[in-house]
Design a protein around this motif. Structure first.
Motif, PDB file in Angstrom:
ATOM      1  N   VAL A  17      37.232  37.854  38.210  1.00  9.14           N
ATOM      2  CA  VAL A  17      36.727  37.992  36.836  1.00  9.14           C
ATOM      3  C   VAL A  17      36.657  39.592  37.152  1.00  9.14           C
ATOM      4  O   VAL A  17      35.985  39.896  37.845  1.00  9.14           O
ATOM      5  CB  VAL A  17      35.211  37.477  36.307  1.00  9.14           C
ATOM      6  CG1 VAL A  17      35.038  37.929  35.067  1.00  9.14           C
ATOM      7  CG2 VAL A  17      35.532  35.989  36.388  1.00  9.14           C
ATOM      8  N   GLY A  18      37.145  40.394  36.137  1.00 12.20           N
ATOM      9  CA  GLY A  18      36.963  41.919  36.011  1.00 12.20           C
ATOM     10  C   GLY A  18      36.080  42.348  35.332  1.00 12.20           C
ATOM     11  O   GLY A  18      35.331  41.845  34.535  1.00 12.20           O
ATOM     12  N   SER A  19      35.394  43.600  35.655  1.00 11.89           N
ATOM     13  CA  SER A  19      34.180  44.331  34.804  1.00 11.89           C
ATOM     14  C   SER A  19      34.361  44.166  33.469  1.00 11.89           C
ATOM     15  O   SER A  19      33.444  43.774  32.845  1.00 11.89           O
ATOM     16  CB  SER A  19      34.200  45.602  35.657  1.00 11.89           C
ATOM     17  OG  SER A  19      33.944  45.489  36.972  1.00 11.89           O
ATOM     18  N   SER A  20      35.643  44.641  32.881  1.00 10.29           N
ATOM     19  CA  SER A  20      35.651  44.659  31.657  1.00 10.29           C
ATOM     20  C   SER A  20      35.450  43.596  30.834  1.00 10.29           C
ATOM     21  O   SER A  20      35.334  43.322  29.660  1.00 10.29           O
ATOM     22  CB  SER A  20      36.946  45.286  31.240  1.00 10.29           C
ATOM     23  OG  SER A  20      38.155  44.553  31.651  1.00 10.29           O
ATOM     24  N   ALA A  21      35.697  42.350  31.510  1.00 13.47           N
ATOM     25  CA  ALA A  21      35.725  41.144  31.090  1.00 13.47           C
ATOM     26  C   ALA A  21      34.211  40.621  30.866  1.00 13.47           C
ATOM     27  O   ALA A  21      33.997  39.697  29.806  1.00 13.47           O
ATOM     28  CB  ALA A  21      36.382  40.083  31.761  1.00 13.47           C
ATOM     29  N   ILE A  22      33.285  41.094  31.375  1.00 13.14           N
ATOM     30  CA  ILE A  22      32.002  40.637  31.147  1.00 13.14           C
ATOM     31  C   ILE A  22      30.911  41.655  30.977  1.00 13.14           C
ATOM     32  O   ILE A  22      29.667  41.468  31.007  1.00 13.14           O
ATOM     33  CB  ILE A  22      31.539  39.821  32.697  1.00 13.14           C
ATOM     34  CG1 ILE A  22      31.704  40.552  33.833  1.00 13.14           C
ATOM     35  CG2 ILE A  22      32.160  38.250  32.586  1.00 13.14           C
ATOM     36  CD1 ILE A  22      30.965  39.752  35.012  1.00 13.14           C
ATOM     37  N   THR A  23      31.277  43.012  31.045  1.00 10.89           N
ATOM     38  CA  THR A  23      30.391  44.081  30.986  1.00 10.89           C
ATOM     39  C   THR A  23      30.904  45.087  29.872  1.00 10.89           C
ATOM     40  O   THR A  23      32.055  45.213  29.638  1.00 10.89           O
ATOM     41  CB  THR A  23      30.053  44.660  32.161  1.00 10.89           C
ATOM     42  OG1 THR A  23      31.271  45.270  32.496  1.00 10.89           O
ATOM     43  CG2 THR A  23      29.345  43.819  33.311  1.00 10.89           C
ATOM     44  N   SER A  55      33.546  37.930  41.442  1.00 11.81           N
ATOM     45  CA  SER A  55      33.423  38.594  40.250  1.00 11.81           C
ATOM     46  C   SER A  55      32.891  39.910  40.345  1.00 11.81           C
ATOM     47  O   SER A  55      32.205  40.448  41.157  1.00 11.81           O
ATOM     48  CB  SER A  55      31.853  37.875  39.881  1.00 11.81           C
ATOM     49  OG  SER A  55      31.379  38.629  38.485  1.00 11.81           O
ATOM     50  N   SER A  56      33.679  41.070  39.796  1.00  8.22           N
ATOM     51  CA  SER A  56      33.207  42.288  39.732  1.00  8.22           C
ATOM     52  C   SER A  56      32.130  42.271  38.652  1.00  8.22           C
ATOM     53  O   SER A  56      31.621  41.573  37.907  1.00  8.22           O
ATOM     54  CB  SER A  56      34.356  43.024  39.122  1.00  8.22           C
ATOM     55  OG  SER A  56      35.450  42.788  39.989  1.00  8.22           O
ATOM     56  N   VAL A 139      31.554  35.519  44.773  1.00  2.00           N
ATOM     57  CA  VAL A 139      31.805  36.614  45.756  1.00  2.00           C
ATOM     58  C   VAL A 139      31.915  37.927  45.080  1.00  2.00           C
ATOM     59  O   VAL A 139      32.520  37.971  43.939  1.00  2.00           O
ATOM     60  CB  VAL A 139      33.012  36.164  46.643  1.00  2.00           C
ATOM     61  CG1 VAL A 139      33.152  37.249  47.571  1.00  2.00           C
ATOM     62  CG2 VAL A 139      32.905  34.901  47.082  1.00  2.00           C
ATOM     63  N   ASN A 140      31.220  39.004  45.701  1.00  4.95           N
ATOM     64  CA  ASN A 140      31.486  40.361  45.114  1.00  4.95           C
ATOM     65  C   ASN A 140      31.560  41.153  46.459  1.00  4.95           C
ATOM     66  O   ASN A 140      31.086  40.676  47.471  1.00  4.95           O
ATOM     67  CB  ASN A 140      30.074  40.896  44.260  1.00  4.95           C
ATOM     68  CG  ASN A 140      30.931  42.021  43.345  1.00  4.95           C
ATOM     69  OD1 ASN A 140      31.876  42.502  43.592  1.00  4.95           O
ATOM     70  ND2 ASN A 140      29.764  42.571  42.566  1.00  4.95           N
ATOM     71  N   ASP A 154      39.304  47.521  45.370  1.00  2.00           N
ATOM     72  CA  ASP A 154      38.926  46.797  44.220  1.00  2.00           C
ATOM     73  C   ASP A 154      38.584  45.482  44.459  1.00  2.00           C
ATOM     74  O   ASP A 154      39.120  45.224  45.994  1.00  2.00           O
ATOM     75  CB  ASP A 154      40.182  47.003  43.435  1.00  2.00           C
ATOM     76  CG  ASP A 154      41.496  46.658  43.953  1.00  2.00           C
ATOM     77  OD1 ASP A 154      41.817  45.433  44.113  1.00  2.00           O
ATOM     78  OD2 ASP A 154      42.097  47.448  44.229  1.00  2.00           O
ATOM     79  N   ASN A 155      38.072  44.555  43.517  1.00  2.00           N
ATOM     80  CA  ASN A 155      38.136  43.124  43.743  1.00  2.00           C
ATOM     81  C   ASN A 155      39.086  42.628  43.477  1.00  2.00           C
ATOM     82  O   ASN A 155      39.037  41.048  43.678  1.00  2.00           O
ATOM     83  CB  ASN A 155      36.980  42.736  42.831  1.00  2.00           C
ATOM     84  CG  ASN A 155      35.570  42.874  43.443  1.00  2.00           C
ATOM     85  OD1 ASN A 155      35.412  43.019  44.571  1.00  2.00           O
ATOM     86  ND2 ASN A 155      34.570  42.667  42.499  1.00  2.00           N
ATOM     87  N   ASP A 156      40.194  42.908  43.168  1.00  2.00           N
ATOM     88  CA  ASP A 156      41.612  42.094  43.105  1.00  2.00           C
ATOM     89  C   ASP A 156      42.013  41.881  44.582  1.00  2.00           C
ATOM     90  O   ASP A 156      42.439  40.757  44.782  1.00  2.00           O
ATOM     91  CB  ASP A 156      42.742  42.998  42.277  1.00  2.00           C
ATOM     92  CG  ASP A 156      42.060  43.080  40.844  1.00  2.00           C
ATOM     93  OD1 ASP A 156      41.716  42.324  40.109  1.00  2.00           O
ATOM     94  OD2 ASP A 156      42.328  44.366  40.251  1.00  2.00           O
ATOM     95  N   ARG A 157      42.100  42.718  45.328  1.00  4.80           N
ATOM     96  CA  ARG A 157      42.448  42.576  46.745  1.00  4.80           C
ATOM     97  C   ARG A 157      41.359  41.679  47.441  1.00  4.80           C
ATOM     98  O   ARG A 157      41.976  40.955  48.193  1.00  4.80           O
ATOM     99  CB  ARG A 157      42.562  43.974  47.444  1.00  4.80           C
ATOM    100  CG  ARG A 157      42.782  43.908  48.898  1.00  4.80           C
ATOM    101  CD  ARG A 157      42.873  45.260  49.509  1.00  4.80           C
ATOM    102  NE  ARG A 157      42.955  44.942  51.118  1.00  4.80           N
ATOM    103  CZ  ARG A 157      43.839  44.755  51.928  1.00  4.80           C
ATOM    104  NH1 ARG A 157      45.124  44.608  51.187  1.00  4.80           N
ATOM    105  NH2 ARG A 157      43.947  44.656  53.116  1.00  4.80           N
ATOM    106  N   LEU A 158      40.187  41.861  47.253  1.00  3.95           N
ATOM    107  CA  LEU A 158      39.187  40.913  47.839  1.00  3.95           C
ATOM    108  C   LEU A 158      39.402  39.468  47.293  1.00  3.95           C
ATOM    109  O   LEU A 158      39.388  38.668  48.176  1.00  3.95           O
ATOM    110  CB  LEU A 158      37.878  41.378  47.363  1.00  3.95           C
ATOM    111  CG  LEU A 158      36.537  40.525  47.607  1.00  3.95           C
ATOM    112  CD1 LEU A 158      36.400  40.392  49.262  1.00  3.95           C
ATOM    113  CD2 LEU A 158      35.226  40.932  46.973  1.00  3.95           C
TER     114      LEU A 158
END
Length: 365
Positions: A17-23, A55-56, A139-140, A154-158
């Protein structure tokens, strides 16, 4: 079975889940968005899937409470925002999952935890045990301590690394975009790419960098999707607002077809996760043996050694022109190898006659 049916029926799923999706910059975490995502996650788990959430949003969640007006650029302020935001982030996920009687387990990782084999295994055991105990791992990246040198980027690679770490059957990347386009959809005229079967499908695709709240962007999502697909994990890229459809039927967004054979955990670690600590330069014969015949690397084919490394470290293998052709787990220290270069196995003492890099520990670029 189609790639979308495979993703829809996957037994084990990692969802990023990207940052822009929840913040938002103005208000921090948006709990209504988190609740909507958890509703979709719960439906998927009720259908029989295990779920790991990457989660970012820790830095984004800390911006408003600290009175900042935008995402910080300097490392110290990012870490401060993450230390505040991480508490709010995991609490928001915990409260939302608690509506369904679910327990959340927080797992914070740095790149070093994945790059080092011992920590890599520890992270794997922790995630496996959380799932066995029916907790939902969230996970973050550990932004509060991660330095520039230790970041995933970035959390995509994570998420791609975690997907392989837990043996996931599918990876779903959710953000503020509804799929991969061949250009910038905000400018008009861009075409949604329905499915990516291989590199040829990406010819001419222009992928941008991150937005105001995140460090990723389409470029990082594309890189992560290719990384996961290359290791044998199918990927779906979709909008977070379409999470229900993405997780129920996988009929939306862009699907990335995985390679037919799953890469072993050790080879994946060597190729994608491990740091390299030096390099070995090979002659033409060794290059042919390693790449053409998948043979083990012997001392006779090595012309030079660079860097300080020890037995068990991962090193790069370079062709005579200097290009990197492979990676592998070296069996000797750099100091030992210095006296072995170019020598046949028969010329070496018995304790130095094993391969410098065994074929099972060698992965081509």
């Amino acid at each position: 079975m189609s790639i979308r049916a495979t993703i829809a029926g996957a037994r084990s799923v990692v969802v990023k889940v990207g940052s822009s999706a929840i913040t938002t910059v103005e208000g921090g975490l948006v709990t209504e968005r988190i609740d909507a995502l958890v509703d979709a996650f719960e439906a998927r788990m009720q259908a029989g899937s295990d779920l790991v959430v990457v989660s970012s949003g820790a830095v984004g969640a800390g911006i408003a409470p600290l009175g900042l007006r935008k995402r910080p650029q300097d490392l110290a302020t990012k870490q401060a925002a993450a230390s505040v935001g991480q508490l709010a982030l995991v609490e928001a996920w915990s409260v939302s999952f608690a509506r369904y009687g679910r327990t959340v387990g927080q797992v914070l990782l740095t790149a070093d935890d994945i790059a080092r084999r011992a920590q890599h295994r520890n992270a794997q055991r922790t995630l496996d045990r959380l799932r066995a105990l029916h907790a939902v791992p969230v996970v973050n990246e550990n932004d509060t301590v991660a330095t520039t040198e230790l970041r995933f980027g970035d959390n995509d690679r994570l998420a791609a690394l975690v997907a392989h770490l837990v043996g996931a059957d599918a990876l779903v990347l959710l953000s503020d975009v509804d799929g991969l386009y061949d250009g910038d959809p905000r400018k008009g005229g861009a075409r949604l790419i329905n499915q990516v079967d291989g590199p040829a499908d990406l010819d001419g695709v222009i992928a941008g960098s991150g937005g105001a709240l995140g460090t990723g962007g389409m470029a990082s999502k594309l890189s992560a999707a290719r990384l996961a697909a290359d290791s044998g994990i199918p990927v779906l890229l979709a909008a977070a607002t379409d999470a229900s459809a993405a997780l129920a039927s996988a009929t939306i967004g862009t699907a990335f077809v995985a390679r037919p054979e799953r890469m072993s955990a050790r080879k994946f670690w060597v190729r994608h996760a491990a740091d390299t600590n030096g390099s070995l330069h090979l002659d033409d014969g060794a290059v042919k043996a390693v790449l053409g015949h998948r043979r083990s690397l012997l001392a006779a084919g090595i012309t030079a050694v660079d860097g300080r490394f020890y037995g068990g470290d991962v090193v790069e293998l370079c062709a005579p022109d200097g290009s990197r052709i492979a990676r592998g787990v070296v069996a000797y220290d750099a100091s030992e190898l210095a006296g072995m270069l170019g020598r046949s196995t028969a010329e070496l003492s018995p304790e130095l006659r094993r391969p410098v890099i065994h074929a099972d520990d060698l992965v081509a670029h």
